[in-house]
Design an enzyme around this catalytic site. Structure first.
Site, PDB file in Angstrom:
ATOM      1  N   ASN A 186       0.014  -0.796 -22.599  1.00  0.00           N
ATOM      2  CA  ASN A 186      -1.311  -0.481 -22.048  1.00  0.00           C
ATOM      3  C   ASN A 186      -1.812  -1.713 -21.286  1.00  0.00           C
ATOM      4  OD1 ASN A 186      -3.935   0.233 -21.531  1.00  0.00           O
ATOM      5  ND2 ASN A 186      -4.594   0.279 -23.681  1.00  0.00           N
ATOM      6  N   TRP A 187      -1.661  -1.670 -19.968  1.00  0.00           N
ATOM      7  CA  TRP A 187      -2.028  -2.839 -19.151  1.00  0.00           C
ATOM      8  C   TRP A 187      -3.536  -2.976 -18.979  1.00  0.00           C
ATOM      9  CZ3 TRP A 187       2.034  -2.655 -14.530  1.00  0.00           C
ATOM     10  CH2 TRP A 187       3.281  -3.017 -15.031  1.00  0.00           C
ATOM     11  N   LYS A 188      -4.294  -1.961 -19.410  1.00  0.00           N
ATOM     12  CA  LYS A 188      -5.753  -1.977 -19.246  1.00  0.00           C
ATOM     13  C   LYS A 188      -6.109  -2.280 -17.781  1.00  0.00           C
ATOM     14  CE  LYS A 188      -6.180  -2.942 -24.078  1.00  0.00           C
ATOM     15  NZ  LYS A 188      -6.963  -3.430 -25.208  1.00  0.00           N
ATOM     16  N   HIS A 242      -9.035   6.247 -26.162  1.00  0.00           N
ATOM     17  CA  HIS A 242      -8.893   4.828 -26.503  1.00  0.00           C
ATOM     18  C   HIS A 242     -10.258   4.299 -26.936  1.00  0.00           C
ATOM     19  CE1 HIS A 242      -8.341   0.525 -26.149  1.00  0.00           C
ATOM     20  NE2 HIS A 242      -7.042   0.763 -26.277  1.00  0.00           N
ATOM     21  N   GLU A 262     -11.815   1.665 -26.342  1.00  0.00           N
ATOM     22  CA  GLU A 262     -12.637   1.069 -25.275  1.00  0.00           C
ATOM     23  C   GLU A 262     -13.368   2.161 -24.490  1.00  0.00           C
ATOM     24  OE1 GLU A 262      -9.587  -1.438 -23.551  1.00  0.00           O
ATOM     25  OE2 GLU A 262      -9.639  -2.635 -25.387  1.00  0.00           O
ATOM     26  N   GLU A 279      -5.231   2.930 -33.978  1.00  0.00           N
ATOM     27  CA  GLU A 279      -5.647   1.606 -33.510  1.00  0.00           C
ATOM     28  C   GLU A 279      -6.947   1.208 -34.200  1.00  0.00           C
ATOM     29  OE1 GLU A 279      -3.854   0.556 -29.470  1.00  0.00           O
ATOM     30  OE2 GLU A 279      -5.620   1.735 -29.050  1.00  0.00           O
ATOM     31  N   GLY A 289      -7.251  -6.507 -29.468  1.00  0.00           N
ATOM     32  CA  GLY A 289      -7.577  -7.671 -28.647  1.00  0.00           C
ATOM     33  C   GLY A 289      -8.200  -8.818 -29.429  1.00  0.00           C
ATOM     34  N   SER A 298      -3.328  -5.787 -31.588  1.00  0.00           N
ATOM     35  CA  SER A 298      -2.750  -7.127 -31.690  1.00  0.00           C
ATOM     36  C   SER A 298      -1.297  -7.146 -32.150  1.00  0.00           C
ATOM     37  CB  SER A 298      -3.622  -8.021 -32.583  1.00  0.00           C
ATOM     38  OG  SER A 298      -4.920  -8.158 -32.018  1.00  0.00           O
ATOM     39  N   GLY A 337      -1.339  -3.821 -26.024  1.00  0.00           N
ATOM     40  CA  GLY A 337      -2.252  -4.260 -24.968  1.00  0.00           C
ATOM     41  C   GLY A 337      -1.840  -5.628 -24.447  1.00  0.00           C
ATOM     42  N   GLY A 338      -2.553  -6.662 -24.900  1.00  0.00           N
ATOM     43  CA  GLY A 338      -2.335  -8.022 -24.404  1.00  0.00           C
ATOM     44  C   GLY A 338      -0.879  -8.447 -24.283  1.00  0.00           C
TER      45      GLY A 338
HETATM   46  P1  PGA Z   1      -4.072  -5.261 -28.013  1.00  0.00           P
HETATM   47  O1  PGA Z   1      -4.557  -3.846 -27.448  1.00  0.00           O
HETATM   48  O2  PGA Z   1      -2.585  -5.162 -28.243  1.00  0.00           O
HETATM   49  O3  PGA Z   1      -4.430  -6.253 -26.950  1.00  0.00           O
HETATM   50  O4  PGA Z   1      -4.807  -5.496 -29.291  1.00  0.00           O
HETATM   51  C1  PGA Z   1      -4.070  -2.646 -27.953  1.00  0.00           C
HETATM   52  C2  PGA Z   1      -4.723  -1.485 -27.265  1.00  0.00           C
HETATM   53  O5  PGA Z   1      -5.914  -1.590 -26.918  1.00  0.00           O
HETATM   54  O6  PGA Z   1      -4.113  -0.445 -27.035  1.00  0.00           O
END
Ligand code: PGA
Length: 253
Positions: free
Chosen positions: A10-12, A97, A99, A170, A176, A215, A236-237
């Site tokens: 997930n590159w956001k 998600h 977010e 999640e 994050g 994470s 994500g990250g």
């Molecule tokens: P993260 O994000 O690995 O940076 O915690 C995961 C996600 O939001 O899908």
């Protein structure tokens, strides 16, 4: 039952035209001999067609981070439909998600509408569920996850729809933040999710892939993926760092 693992990047809202070329070149090269699990890339909308073109001829799949519109084509300035996502090469779409739920006010009902609209457009939805920190601390985790799943399960044809879907657990407090759920904490929630689906349909519960997200790093991926109900990750990250992402993909095989 053995389920094929899925590691989703997930590159956001990160990336540039040139950056996409570079990161995909490294990932493609690193996964050239990948015999095992599935890997999927989720870039921002504007790079979807480019990513699909660069991945053409490989086993790596791709998808969108959201399905904007739950309607078909029409006079909806600024929106993107599921059919369009399919048309540019998406196989998957992330829905719900955290977010989007917290920053953009998406409710369980909106998430359910997006889930079914995605399927209608021929996309495989990845339904994200997860509790906030205060909900975990007040022992509401299972109640929150149950509520987020029930909007799908209680829909007509709801459980059958899960035969063509993926779930991502999640915990919001782990996204994050560098704070990961322990493998045991994650496994407990994954088992709860699978058990809840099994109460409606045992074969579908055994077949559905449940990813962990929050994470995930190269240093903790193997321990998480070793859990019996964790079938891969939503990253994500760490997915923006190609060498680290490749290590996570290897850990999932
Ligand atoms: P993260 O994000 O690995 O940076 O915690 C995961 C996600 O939001 O899908």
């Amino acid at each position: 039952m053995t389920r094929q693992s899925l590691v989703a990047a997930n590159w956001k809202m990160y990336g540039t035209w040139t950056g996409v070329n570079n990161i995909l070149a490294t990932i493609k090269q690193g996964l050239a001999q990948n015999a095992g699990g599935e890997v999927a890339i989720f870039p921002p909308f504007v790079y979807l067609a480019k990513v699909a073109r660069l991945l053409h001829g490989t086993k790596i799949t791709s998808g969108a981070q959201d399905i904007c519109s739950v309607t078909g084509e029409g006079a909806h300035t600024g929106e993107v439909s599921g059919v369009m996502l399919r048309d540019v090469g998406c196989r998957y779409v992330i829905v719900g998600h955290s977010e989007r739920r917290t920053l953009y006010g998406e409710t369980d009902t909106m998430v359910a509408r997006k889930f079914f609209a995605a399927q209608e457009a021929g996309l495989v939805p990845i339904l994200c569920v997860g509790e906030q920190l205060d909900e975990r601390e007040s022992e509401q985790t299972e109640a929150v996850i149950a509520r987020q799943l029930d909007v799908i399960l209680e829909h007509p044809g709801g459980v059958a729809s899960l035969a063509k879907a993926v779930i991502a657990y999640e915990p919001v407090w782990a996204i994050g933040t560098g704070k990961t759920a322990t493998p045991a904490q994650a496994q407990a929630v994954h088992a709860f999710i699978r058990g809840k689906i099994a109460a409606h349909d045992q074969p579908i519960a055994e077949k559905i892939r449940i990813l962990y997200g929050g994470s995930v790093k190269s240093t903790n991926a193997a321990d998480l993926f070793a859990m019996p109900d964790i079938d891969g990750g939503l990253i994500g990250g760490a997915s923006l760092d190609a060498p680290q992402f490749l290590e996570i993909c290897r850990a999932a095989r």
